[in-house]
Scaffold this motif. Structure first.
Motif, mmCIF file in Angstrom:
data_model
loop_
_atom_site.group_PDB
_atom_site.id
_atom_site.type_symbol
_atom_site.label_atom_id
_atom_site.label_comp_id
_atom_site.label_asym_id
_atom_site.label_seq_id
_atom_site.Cartn_x
_atom_site.Cartn_y
_atom_site.Cartn_z
ATOM 1 N N ARG A 1 -4.895 2.844 -7.131
ATOM 2 C CA ARG A 1 -4.343 4.064 -8.002
ATOM 3 C C ARG A 1 -4.758 3.712 -9.478
ATOM 4 N N PRO B 1 0.065 1.464 -3.360
ATOM 5 C CA PRO B 1 1.015 0.858 -2.550
ATOM 6 C C PRO B 1 0.839 0.986 -0.993
ATOM 7 N N ARG B 2 -0.227 1.650 -0.667
ATOM 8 C CA ARG B 2 -0.441 1.818 0.663
ATOM 9 C C ARG B 2 -0.976 0.424 1.356
ATOM 10 N N ILE C 1 0.426 -2.108 0.805
ATOM 11 C CA ILE C 1 1.708 -3.168 1.270
ATOM 12 C C ILE C 1 2.084 -2.951 2.734
ATOM 13 N N ARG C 2 1.859 -1.881 3.336
ATOM 14 C CA ARG C 2 2.103 -1.772 4.870
ATOM 15 C C ARG C 2 1.141 -2.678 5.478
#
Length: 267
Positions: free
Chosen positions: A69, A80-81, A83-84
């Motif tokens: 980002r 944040p993507r 994190i998964r």
């Protein structure tokens, strides 16, 4: 009709047979992680040696996919993507490690653990319990501060002193027991012992009556350590001499399995 060559540059193959743009994108993500998760394009260009237009194009793609980002200050941060992906990978890493931890339990009789350094904290990702009725138990997913654990010492042993001091400044050094190391100088001295001896000890520092022996997993894709823990009455100095070589050998075998391109071998 001839095939379009518009994507030739992006799909250029590296010498290893992979797609060069993918290799570069993942390299940039790793460099961002090494830099603390947020960087500017000029920093990435300086560390990677890639020209700014190439980095800008790759980062634009990563931003569009959610893996990076762009901040208000125009610097770039891990998105944040990721994190998964990280959580799934950590679970799989724990699954792959279980046969090696089971071997530790068989050969030492004590509970075996695997832990990672996640930011400033230690997170336990796998455990195989001892068969003794009196045994140690650490919940998978539990997070602890590094200064009071054997795995924390093993994971930080080769980190520069100034980075260790910065981490300790961020986390603080609360005492879990009256044996916990609570000063940066004391912890850095303990890390010197780890480098000298090749293993780390938690001697009643996280929990009274419990001793833990830990080693890092060499060349692991992510910083990892394995350990055994048990009652201080069983994990004695004499037992340490027998347990440490087993820990070190299993760590090497786990490292080789994680580095292989195929499935992790079962022991």
């Amino acid at each position: 009709m001839p095939t379009s060559s518009a994507s030739t540059t992006d799909a250029a193959k590296s010498n290893g047979g992979g797609v060069q743009s993918l290799e570069r994108a993942f390299d940039l993500l790793e460099r961002m992680a090494d830099a603390g998760g947020e960087v500017g394009l000029s920093e990435l260009s300086a560390s990677s040696g890639l020209p700014l237009p190439t980095i800008h194009r790759l980062m634009r793609t990563l931003v569009a996919c959610g893996y990076v980002r762009q901040q208000a200050n125009r610097r770039y941060a891990l998105g944040p993507r990721l994190i998964r992906l990280g959580e799934s990978a950590a679970r799989l890493l724990g699954t792959w490690a279980r046969p090696y931890l089971a071997r530790l339990v068989e050969e030492t009789g004590e509970t075996a653990n695997m832990a990672l350094l996640d930011g400033d904290e230690i997170v336990y990702v796998a455990q195989v319990p001892s068969k003794h009725s009196m045994r140690m138990f650490t919940e998978v997913g539990r997070r602890v501060l590094p200064h009071s654990t054997g795995v924390g010492k093993a994971l930080l042993a080769n980190t520069p002193d100034d980075e260790v001091r910065a981490l300790l400044s961020r986390t603080g050094m609360p005492a879990a027991t009256d044996r916990t190391i609570t000063t940066p100088e004391g912890f850095l001295a303990a890390l010197q012992d780890v480098r000298r001896d090749g293993y780390a000890v938690d001697d009643n520092e996280q929990e009274m009556g419990v001793r833990c022996l830990a080693v890092s997993v060499p060349n692991s894709p992510t910083a990892a350590a394995i350990s055994i823990s048990g009652p201080a009455g069983r994990v004695t100095e004499a037992a340490t001499d027998k347990i440490v070589p087993v820990l070190q050998q299993v760590a090497v075998e786990l490292s080789e399995a994680l580095a292989s391109s195929g499935p992790v071998a079962q022991i």
